[in-house]
Design a protein around this motif. Structure first.
Motif, PDB file in Angstrom:
ATOM      1  N   THR A   1       4.768   4.611 -12.391  1.00 35.60           N
ATOM      2  CA  THR A   1       6.062   4.087 -11.942  1.00 35.60           C
ATOM      3  C   THR A   1       7.069   4.052 -13.081  1.00 35.60           C
ATOM      4  OG1 THR A   1       4.985   2.714 -10.261  1.00 35.60           O
ATOM      5  CG2 THR A   1       7.237   2.110 -10.873  1.00 35.60           C
TER       6      THR A   1
ATOM      7  N   ALA B   1      -6.856   1.253 -11.194  1.00 34.11           N
ATOM      8  CA  ALA B   1      -5.848   1.775 -10.263  1.00 34.11           C
ATOM      9  C   ALA B   1      -4.504   1.079 -10.412  1.00 34.11           C
ATOM     10  CB  ALA B   1      -6.374   1.611  -8.830  1.00 34.11           C
ATOM     11  N   GLU B   2      -4.518  -0.247 -10.530  1.00 31.79           N
ATOM     12  CA  GLU B   2      -3.253  -0.985 -10.626  1.00 31.79           C
ATOM     13  C   GLU B   2      -2.496  -0.628 -11.902  1.00 31.79           C
ATOM     14  OE1 GLU B   2      -1.619  -5.616 -10.696  1.00 31.79           O
ATOM     15  OE2 GLU B   2      -3.738  -5.196 -10.231  1.00 31.79           O
ATOM     16  N   ALA B   3      -3.230  -0.560 -13.035  1.00 29.65           N
ATOM     17  CA  ALA B   3      -2.580  -0.233 -14.315  1.00 29.65           C
ATOM     18  C   ALA B   3      -2.063   1.208 -14.316  1.00 29.65           C
ATOM     19  CB  ALA B   3      -3.563  -0.441 -15.461  1.00 29.65           C
TER      20      ALA B   3
ATOM     21  N   ILE C   1      -4.622   8.855  -8.924  1.00 27.05           N
ATOM     22  CA  ILE C   1      -5.118   7.481  -9.066  1.00 27.05           C
ATOM     23  C   ILE C   1      -6.502   7.318  -8.456  1.00 27.05           C
ATOM     24  CG2 ILE C   1      -4.713   5.085  -8.335  1.00 27.05           C
ATOM     25  CD1 ILE C   1      -1.752   5.530  -8.732  1.00 27.05           C
ATOM     26  N   ASN C   2      -6.782   8.082  -7.360  1.00 27.97           N
ATOM     27  CA  ASN C   2      -8.089   7.943  -6.719  1.00 27.97           C
ATOM     28  C   ASN C   2      -9.227   8.543  -7.550  1.00 27.97           C
ATOM     29  OD1 ASN C   2      -7.667  10.676  -6.387  1.00 27.97           O
ATOM     30  ND2 ASN C   2      -7.445  10.594  -4.148  1.00 27.97           N
TER      31      ASN C   2
ATOM     32  N   ALA D   1      -1.100   2.951 -11.696  1.00 26.75           N
ATOM     33  CA  ALA D   1       0.080   3.008 -10.830  1.00 26.75           C
ATOM     34  C   ALA D   1       1.313   2.511 -11.572  1.00 26.75           C
ATOM     35  CB  ALA D   1      -0.167   2.174  -9.565  1.00 26.75           C
ATOM     36  N   LEU D   2       1.131   1.482 -12.379  1.00 23.05           N
ATOM     37  CA  LEU D   2       2.243   0.941 -13.172  1.00 23.05           C
ATOM     38  C   LEU D   2       2.745   1.972 -14.180  1.00 23.05           C
ATOM     39  CD1 LEU D   2       3.912  -1.638 -13.584  1.00 23.05           C
ATOM     40  CD2 LEU D   2       2.246  -2.350 -15.307  1.00 23.05           C
TER      41      LEU D   2
ATOM     42  N   ALA E   1     -11.684   1.937  -9.696  1.00 22.13           N
ATOM     43  CA  ALA E   1     -10.835   1.007  -8.949  1.00 22.13           C
ATOM     44  C   ALA E   1     -10.177  -0.024  -9.856  1.00 22.13           C
ATOM     45  CB  ALA E   1     -11.674   0.311  -7.871  1.00 22.13           C
ATOM     46  N   GLU E   2     -10.904  -0.412 -10.925  1.00 19.20           N
ATOM     47  CA  GLU E   2     -10.387  -1.432 -11.841  1.00 19.20           C
ATOM     48  C   GLU E   2      -9.139  -0.956 -12.588  1.00 19.20           C
ATOM     49  OE1 GLU E   2     -14.790  -2.005 -11.360  1.00 19.20           O
ATOM     50  OE2 GLU E   2     -13.418  -0.341 -11.741  1.00 19.20           O
TER      51      GLU E   2
END
Length: 484
Positions: A38, A30-32, A22-23, A34-35, A27-28
């Motif tokens: 998951t 990262a959330e998507a 993810i890193n 991670a989803l 940054a924009e």
């Protein structure tokens, strides 16, 4: 974008050896990302979803090319009306069928009605024009002002920039210039010759030969001076084609010279027709006109072979004046004479070369031998009568003559042809019926079952061909209805 390089490296190495962290993503994202990780446990699926996410993110950041001082004008207002909704739907169906013959048929009717296609189809038609060069003029006419406007954005479509015949002749592609000359030679032979003379010095030898072959249409006395001037050409092939064309003009000096020799060669006495070359034949006749002095066949003496060449090089009408008789009587008389019988094939070649329809009909009615090359010179009804009569003996030749016609076959001829083609499924496959659908009559649909071959292993293939032919005919019928 370094992320994209990481994606490419991962694709090359495989997800077993490397995964996207993810890193490594902006940054924009990262959330998507991670989803995705998951909700998805499969490494390949994770990689593909994150790559798709990154691709769209990357594309959103691309700016269009900026160029100062560039303005795009609007297309001119169309002068012709758009064709009907039915015509447009039919065109779409034809494009799906990939039948170029049907497409050309549709375009011809559209042009005749002075209509154009709706704008959304213009790019597709212009793209077709890059491959189907013979259709380019039709495509240009049917794409209207929008087609002219769009061509400036794609160099491959630049064939639509010239709209008049003269513009196409001066600046068009080789195929366009050929199409213009062919059409102009039919409509205005003198103008075609004038245009050709204006650009003649700029053409290479191969192109000159091609142009001269087109000159064969409507060849006549007015072309003699130009053709004789080509004796000074450097190319041997150009001179040979020019001489060949001169031999097709009854009033040309070379044909007149041949007739003068035959005038002295043929005499009528108590024993009937007498044929003998005059003594001291001018050597110039052999050196400059292409006549051979020696026979190339054991069936002809040298003298007979020279006479054979002369007979095939003079208009058949010469014999009517020389023998003061009618074609049918002359033909029957020649077949009774041993030498005359030998000369019959030469007479047939003369009928074909000079396109003498009267003599073609007389030959068909009086000759003891069927000459297939005579068929195109006959009136349409007679062409079809003899084609059907002799199709069992000369199937390939008769089909070849039939597909050269531009008009529609009769039901009887189409049935006779299909009975033959149904038995040769590899030679006459779907592409054959698609290519010549413009010749096939609409009502043949009701006769297709009667054309089926008797052999069981061919019936299924013919059944499939019949379905395809029916589809093509329905599209042809729909096209006609669209423009009525």
């Amino acid at each position: 974008m370094q992320t994209w390089d990481q994606i490419i490296n991962t694709a090359l190495l495989g997800t077993d050896k490397r995964t996207l962290a993810i890193n490594e993503l902006p940054a924009e994202l990262a959330e998507a990302a991670a989803l995705i990780q998951t909700n998805t446990t499969d490494k390949e699926e994770q990689f593909l979803q994150i790559a798709a996410l990154a691709f769209n993110y990357r594309q959103c950041g691309v700016l269009p090319l900026q160029k100062e001082g560039v303005t795009v004008s609007k297309a001119e207002t169309e002068e012709k009306p758009y064709c009907s909704a039915l015509a447009i739907q039919t065109l779409k169906d034809i494009l799906d069928s990939e039948s170029n013959s049907l497409l050309q048929f549709w375009l011809q009717l559209c042009e005749e009605k002075k209509q154009i296609v709706t704008p959304e189809l213009v790019p597709a038609l212009l793209t077709i024009g890059t491959q189907q060069k013979k259709m380019q003029n039709l495509l240009v006419a049917c794409c209207g002002k929008r087609g002219d406007w769009l061509c400036q954005f794609n160099p491959e479509w630049n064939f639509s920039t010239a709209t008049t015949q003269e513009e196409l002749w001066q600046t068009g592609s080789a195929e366009q210039r050929k199409a213009v000359l062919e059409q102009l030679r039919k409509d205005d032979p003198a103008m075609a010759r004038t245009w050709l003379q204006q650009t003649w010095a700029q053409e290479d030898a191969g192109t000159k030969v091609e142009w001269l072959m087109i000159m064969g249409a409507n060849i006549g006395e007015a072309d003699i001076e130009f053709l004789e001037s080509l004796a000074k050409e450097k190319s041997k092939k150009v001179k040979e084609v020019a001489l060949w064309l001169l031999k097709q003009i009854p009033d040309s000096p070379i044909v007149q010279q041949y007739q003068h020799v035959l005038q002295k060669t043929v005499t009528i006495g108590k024993k009937g027709l007498q044929i003998k070359l005059p003594a001291g034949l001018d050597e110039h006749l052999f050196k400059t006109t292409g006549l051979d002095k020696l026979s190339n066949s054991k069936d002809f003496t040298d003298e007979e072979y020279i006479i054979f060449q002369l007979v095939q090089a003079v208009p058949p009408a010469f014999w009517e004046f020389r023998l003061d008789s009618e074609p049918d009587i002359i033909i029957r008389s020649m077949q009774k004479d041993p030498v005359g019988k030998k000369l019959m094939p030469a007479l047939v070649q003369a009928v074909v070369a000079f396109k003498d329809q009267r003599w073609a009909t007389a030959l068909m009615q009086n000759s003891q031998v069927f000459y297939i090359d005579i068929i195109p010179l006959l009136p349409v009804k007679e062409q079809e009568f003899y084609s059907i009569k002799f199709i069992d003996q000369f199937a390939e030749n008769i089909i070849e003559h039939a597909i050269r016609r531009e008009d529609t076959w009769s039901i009887d001829l189409a049935r006779a042809i299909f009975i033959k083609t149904a038995k040769s499924v590899y030679q006459y496959n779907r592409s054959f019926y698609s290519r010549y659908i413009h010749c096939i009559p609409l009502d043949i649909v009701n006769e297709l079952e009667k054309c089926a071959p008797g052999e069981d292993h061919l019936k299924n293939t013919w059944y499939n061909s019949s379905e395809y032919i029916t589809t093509l005919i329905n599209l042809k019928k729909q096209t006609i209805q669209s423009f009525n």
